[in-house]
Design a protein around this motif. Sequence first.
Motif, mmCIF file in Angstrom:
data_model
loop_
_atom_site.group_PDB
_atom_site.id
_atom_site.type_symbol
_atom_site.label_atom_id
_atom_site.label_comp_id
_atom_site.label_asym_id
_atom_site.label_seq_id
_atom_site.Cartn_x
_atom_site.Cartn_y
_atom_site.Cartn_z
ATOM 1 N N LEU A 126 0.876 -1.520 0.015
ATOM 2 C CA LEU A 126 0.077 0.371 -0.422
ATOM 3 C C LEU A 126 1.180 0.979 0.458
ATOM 4 O O LEU A 126 1.989 0.996 0.461
ATOM 5 N N VAL A 127 0.331 2.402 0.121
ATOM 6 C CA VAL A 127 1.196 3.594 -0.553
ATOM 7 C C VAL A 127 0.124 4.430 0.895
ATOM 8 O O VAL A 127 -0.547 4.771 0.977
ATOM 9 N N SER A 128 1.305 4.813 1.527
ATOM 10 C CA SER A 128 0.737 6.289 2.454
ATOM 11 C C SER A 128 1.935 7.050 2.156
ATOM 12 O O SER A 128 2.502 7.485 2.453
ATOM 13 N N SER A 129 0.978 8.565 2.003
ATOM 14 C CA SER A 129 1.684 9.782 2.465
ATOM 15 C C SER A 129 0.492 11.061 2.328
ATOM 16 O O SER A 129 -0.140 11.220 2.325
ATOM 17 N N GLY A 142 8.248 10.903 9.381
ATOM 18 C CA GLY A 142 7.734 9.647 8.205
ATOM 19 C C GLY A 142 7.758 11.110 7.114
ATOM 20 O O GLY A 142 8.114 11.922 6.918
ATOM 21 N N ASN A 143 7.405 10.294 6.105
ATOM 22 C CA ASN A 143 7.175 11.255 5.068
ATOM 23 C C ASN A 143 6.691 11.774 4.418
ATOM 24 O O ASN A 143 5.633 11.797 4.925
ATOM 25 N N VAL A 144 6.782 12.989 4.031
ATOM 26 C CA VAL A 144 6.602 14.586 4.264
ATOM 27 C C VAL A 144 6.838 14.790 2.887
ATOM 28 O O VAL A 144 7.272 15.198 2.346
ATOM 29 N N ALA A 145 5.286 15.403 1.775
ATOM 30 C CA ALA A 145 5.753 15.677 0.109
ATOM 31 C C ALA A 145 7.039 17.218 -0.876
ATOM 32 O O ALA A 145 6.717 18.346 0.835
#
Length: 266
Positions: A126-129, A142-145
Amino acid sequence: AIFNFQGTVRALNCTFASNEALGGSGSIWDGGPQPVSGGAHGGGIFNLNGHVVLRSTTLAGNTVNGATTASSGAPSGSDIYSKAEHAAVPEALRGDALVELHHCVLASSSGAASSLVNDAASAATLVSSVIGAENIVVSTTGNVASGAVVSTTDPELVALADNGGTTWTFALPSSQTVTPASAVPCEDLEGAALQVDQRGVSRPSSCCDPGAYQRMATCEPPIEGDAGVVADGGPSDAGSLDAGALDAGAVDAGSLDAGSLDAGSL
């Protein structure tokens, strides 16, 4: 305040204030060998395999409280906790997790917990964004654009109060040095120009204050951190040889220049 599982949450000109995610002891999980404690995650919003869209919204004063356990980890996400979970949910309920933030303020600070958490630890396929633009978020995990967060500085919100309108708001400090306006105009959930703030106060068409509270009908330009550096041309510059608009140096062309051998209008 909100637990979103596989759904869609959309909020515009809203304030999430003084909510709490409280962890606690649970029972056996699916016949497992040990009790599973409920995690203290997402004081304002817990997004699990769902979609959250926030525009011109303020989250502040939210907390997460609970013990750190092997099953739930440490409390996290004072304002927003988003997670794409693969293994712990049935296959039919698996889905990506997405958070979109535009012109928002996330200002809660609860112990060591970050204000915004994107948890992809058990996402598997899955993708968490987290995406968006022009947001003030005091801390992230965590990853933040790239570009989603323009500042992690405390916005110094004024205490929640009746500032007009039908619901209470967090006023921004009057100084735009502390919390600068965005040069990008606010938009509503459909992408059209946002006309008012949470209270019904007009939003300017050329710029936008972050969060649910608009300070004034016109905005100063965003602060560019100018401090009189030579040859930079900053809008608040007071150095020399650079042509800053408020320049008072010599041998340049500042419009308020009082030096010699230049072309200052004064």
